[in-house]
Design a protein around this motif. Structure first.
Motif: not given
Length: 131
Positions: A22-27, A103-116, A118-124
């Protein structure tokens, strides 16, 4: 006993490997330059996610300035499809805007079964701003 132990180790490795995918990219493309220390409210960047865990229907994003971790840049929730693309303008947050230097900025993405749900995974994902 050895076979059971090997199966347990293999199962643990496979579970760890699946979560590690589980990962992601952005710019920051298209983001108006801000170096005043007073962030603007802006639309999110485009995110491209891969390795979404099975059962993911929502992803929560949060932005943190690793040089000033106490400042809340916010983030947002998005419904996600299995292709993993999050369009720009899906939610608003406070832009990166360091008052001096990079500065160094970090996005955290949390995959869930629905809004709010169960947490399934986290990627940064991290990037410097300005680049």
């Amino acid at each position: 006993m050895t076979k059971v132990l090997l199966l347990a180790v293999a199962a643990g490795f496979m579970a760890t490997s699946a979560a590690a995918e589980f990962k992601f990219t952005f710019d920051w493309s298209g983001l108006k330059l801000c170096t005043t220390g007073k962030p603007n409210t802006v639309a999110n960047p485009r995110f491209k996610i891969s390795g979404l865990p099975a059962g993911t229907t929502a992803v929560q994003f949060k932005l943190k300035d690793l040089d000033v971790p106490g400042y809340n840049h916010g983030g947002g929730w998005v419904k996600i499809t299995q292709d993993g693309t999050v369009s720009a303008n899906s939610f608003k947050y406070k832009s990166p805007c360091p008052p001096s230097g990079k500065h160094t900025y970090e996005w955290t993405a949390t995959a869930r079964t629905k809004k709010g749900g169960k947490k399934l995974a986290v990627a940064k994902a991290r990037r410097k701003y300005p680049e």
